[in-house]
Design a protein around this motif. Structure first.
Motif, short mmCIF file in Angstrom:
data_model
loop_
_atom_site.label_atom_id
_atom_site.label_comp_id
_atom_site.label_asym_id
_atom_site.label_seq_id
_atom_site.Cartn_x
_atom_site.Cartn_y
_atom_site.Cartn_z
N PRO A 72 -8.37 -47.59 -107.28
CA PRO A 72 -8.06 -48.26 -108.55
C PRO A 72 -6.88 -49.19 -108.38
CG PRO A 72 -7.16 -46.04 -108.58
CD PRO A 72 -7.85 -46.21 -107.25
N ILE A 73 -6.97 -50.36 -108.97
CA ILE A 73 -5.87 -51.32 -108.97
C ILE A 73 -5.40 -51.46 -110.40
CG2 ILE A 73 -5.17 -53.64 -108.32
CD1 ILE A 73 -6.56 -52.93 -106.04
N LYS A 74 -4.18 -51.02 -110.64
CA LYS A 74 -3.68 -51.03 -112.02
C LYS A 74 -2.67 -52.13 -112.20
CE LYS A 74 -4.48 -46.08 -112.08
NZ LYS A 74 -4.02 -44.73 -112.45
N LEU A 75 -3.13 -53.29 -112.57
CA LEU A 75 -2.21 -54.39 -112.84
C LEU A 75 -1.68 -54.25 -114.26
CD1 LEU A 75 -4.18 -57.34 -111.21
CD2 LEU A 75 -2.39 -55.90 -110.23
N GLU A 76 -0.70 -55.08 -114.57
CA GLU A 76 -0.07 -54.98 -115.88
C GLU A 76 -0.96 -55.54 -116.97
OE1 GLU A 76 3.72 -56.81 -115.55
OE2 GLU A 76 4.60 -55.12 -114.45
N ASN A 77 -1.01 -54.84 -118.07
CA ASN A 77 -1.68 -55.33 -119.26
C ASN A 77 -3.14 -55.70 -119.07
OD1 ASN A 77 0.94 -55.24 -120.34
ND2 ASN A 77 1.31 -57.32 -119.59
N GLU A 78 -3.81 -55.01 -118.20
CA GLU A 78 -5.25 -55.21 -118.16
C GLU A 78 -5.91 -53.95 -117.65
OE1 GLU A 78 -6.81 -57.88 -115.10
OE2 GLU A 78 -4.75 -58.46 -114.70
N PRO A 79 -7.19 -53.80 -117.99
CA PRO A 79 -7.89 -52.57 -117.59
C PRO A 79 -7.90 -52.41 -116.07
CG PRO A 79 -9.39 -54.19 -118.58
CD PRO A 79 -8.01 -54.66 -118.82
N VAL A 80 -7.99 -51.19 -115.64
CA VAL A 80 -8.00 -50.88 -114.21
C VAL A 80 -9.17 -51.56 -113.53
CG1 VAL A 80 -8.17 -49.02 -112.54
CG2 VAL A 80 -6.92 -48.66 -114.67
N ARG A 81 -8.90 -52.09 -112.35
CA ARG A 81 -9.97 -52.63 -111.51
C ARG A 81 -10.15 -51.74 -110.31
NH1 ARG A 81 -11.36 -57.73 -112.71
NH2 ARG A 81 -10.26 -58.48 -114.57
N TYR A 82 -11.33 -51.82 -109.72
CA TYR A 82 -11.61 -50.99 -108.55
C TYR A 82 -12.00 -51.87 -107.39
CZ TYR A 82 -11.60 -47.25 -111.98
OH TYR A 82 -11.23 -46.38 -112.96
N GLU A 83 -11.46 -51.55 -106.22
CA GLU A 83 -11.83 -52.33 -105.05
C GLU A 83 -12.37 -51.43 -103.97
OE1 GLU A 83 -8.53 -54.38 -103.32
OE2 GLU A 83 -7.51 -52.55 -102.72
N HIS A 84 -13.15 -52.03 -103.10
CA HIS A 84 -13.69 -51.30 -101.97
C HIS A 84 -12.55 -50.80 -101.10
CE1 HIS A 84 -17.58 -53.95 -102.28
NE2 HIS A 84 -17.32 -53.27 -103.38
N LEU A 85 -12.67 -49.58 -100.64
CA LEU A 85 -11.60 -49.05 -99.81
C LEU A 85 -12.07 -48.70 -98.42
CD1 LEU A 85 -8.73 -48.14 -99.43
CD2 LEU A 85 -9.28 -45.98 -100.55
N TYR A 86 -13.26 -48.15 -98.34
CA TYR A 86 -13.75 -47.65 -97.06
C TYR A 86 -13.84 -48.78 -96.03
CZ TYR A 86 -16.73 -45.11 -93.81
OH TYR A 86 -17.24 -44.49 -92.70
N ARG A 87 -13.23 -48.55 -94.91
CA ARG A 87 -13.19 -49.55 -93.83
C ARG A 87 -12.54 -50.87 -94.25
NH1 ARG A 87 -18.84 -50.40 -91.46
NH2 ARG A 87 -19.50 -49.51 -93.44
N HIS A 88 -11.68 -50.79 -95.24
CA HIS A 88 -10.89 -51.96 -95.60
C HIS A 88 -9.43 -51.65 -95.30
CE1 HIS A 88 -13.87 -54.45 -97.82
NE2 HIS A 88 -14.52 -53.30 -97.78
N ASP A 89 -8.74 -52.61 -94.77
CA ASP A 89 -7.35 -52.36 -94.41
C ASP A 89 -6.45 -52.39 -95.63
OD1 ASP A 89 -7.91 -52.11 -91.70
OD2 ASP A 89 -7.86 -54.31 -91.42
N HIS A 90 -5.35 -51.70 -95.50
CA HIS A 90 -4.35 -51.72 -96.58
C HIS A 90 -3.87 -53.14 -96.82
CE1 HIS A 90 -0.81 -50.99 -98.97
NE2 HIS A 90 -0.14 -51.73 -98.09
N HIS A 91 -3.67 -53.45 -98.08
CA HIS A 91 -3.12 -54.76 -98.41
C HIS A 91 -2.48 -54.68 -99.79
CE1 HIS A 91 -7.28 -54.73 -99.99
NE2 HIS A 91 -6.67 -55.24 -101.07
N ASP A 92 -1.66 -55.65 -100.08
CA ASP A 92 -1.07 -55.75 -101.41
C ASP A 92 -1.70 -56.93 -102.13
OD1 ASP A 92 0.78 -53.57 -100.98
OD2 ASP A 92 1.79 -54.91 -99.57
N HIS A 93 -1.27 -57.17 -103.35
CA HIS A 93 -1.93 -58.20 -104.14
C HIS A 93 -0.96 -59.25 -104.67
CE1 HIS A 93 -5.18 -55.06 -104.50
NE2 HIS A 93 -5.82 -56.11 -104.02
#
Ligand SMILES: [Mn+2]
Ligand SMILES: [Mn+2]
Ligand SMILES: [Zn+2]
Ligand SMILES: [Zn+2]
Lengths: 153, 153
Positions: free
Chosen positions: A76-97
């Motif tokens: 889950p990606i919880k940005l400010e003031n908007e509903p949670v988004r979900y991103e693929h995680l499996y076999r994806h490298d860590h990153h920030d936004h």
DNA sequence: AATGAAAATGAAAATCAATATCATTTTACC
DNA sequence: GGTAAAATGATATTGATTTTCATTTTCATT
């Protein structure tokens, strides 16, 4: 129909481990999620899923997403003031936004030095570091050109 | 009663600029907020305020907090899975937060190198940087000693 | 001081994403 | 096929926050 990839196997192993059942609906939702662009909201996934599963309910989408997160397939990606988004995680490298405050564009960024510094900063205060959340907010190149106030997605 | 500090002046100037009225209730709430420990939730502030203003309502606390944020006296801290907290901002330096995932302890941290790197990372992608949010999650020294379930020294 | 218009307030309702409940349908296994 | 557990979908509920609205305060002007 199904993407014969190993994400499905991850899910199945997770379910088997805790004696849960497989289900057509959930696997369909996973397939929709995997094929979709990243960073979907639950509602967006629901809308997409409904094309294949016209009678699917919101609750099932939320339940499925929770399971996908628990088994490491999404995050889950919880940005400010908007509903949670979900991103693929499996076999994806860590990153920030990197987030555009005008158009909402999301850019994935990574800097090993930054990562190390964060780790080090935590340890300096005696913490055993587990994870971090870094979001960088600014105006993206496109929006800078256009210049004006808010554009759309 | 009132702390004759300049925070109150900041608020008054903000209100005057947009032709808003002063009010006893709001100034009382500000005073409670300023005297309190940092990182209060709206509800905690409401509970404290009620001691001096027995009939104050939630809405007024929320409205006041919004104004305090708008005039630079406070800042919302939105951690994961918990209600928003508010911290003093006026005459406080920028900092990020180190959060204990066991006991919830909040430690304020700052690292200029880290700040620079974040700025640089954004610019590298063509963004005009505005701000960032960094939270570091881990286990604090105290909780490490107590050694709960999963502590590996 | 009294007046009146705009701002602030408190109570209650509304919002909104997310979760829980519950009767019904699937699944896995015999 | 029969069964028990799990999954589902419709719906109600939650919890933080916001909005609405009738009433009260503030403050500039009489
Ligand atoms: Mn991402
Ligand atoms: Mn702080
Ligand atoms: Zn943009
Ligand atoms: Zn701790």
């Amino acid at each position: 129909m199904k993407t014969g990839n190993t994400e499905t196997e991850v899910l199945q192993k997770f379910l088997a481990d805790r004696r849960l059942n497989r289900s057509r609906v959930r696997e369909e939702i996973l397939d929709v999620f995997l094929r979709a662009e990243r960073h979907l909201t639950a509602d967006q996934l629901y809308q997409l899923a409904r094309r294949r599963l016209p009678s699917v309910g919101y609750a099932t989408v939320y339940r499925s997403l929770k399971i996908f997160c628990d088994c490491g397939l999404c995050r889950p990606i919880k940005l400010e003031n908007e509903p949670v988004r979900y991103e693929h995680l499996y076999r994806h490298d860590h990153h920030d936004h990197l987030v555009c405050t005008r158009c909402g564009r999301l850019v994935e960024v990574f800097d090993p030095t930054l990562e190390q510094l964060q780790e080090k900063l935590g340890r300096k205060h005696g913490f055993q570091m587990e994870r971090h959340r870094l979001e960088l907010y600014g105006i993206c190149p496109e929006c800078r050109k256009k210049g004006g106030p808010d554009d759309r997605n």
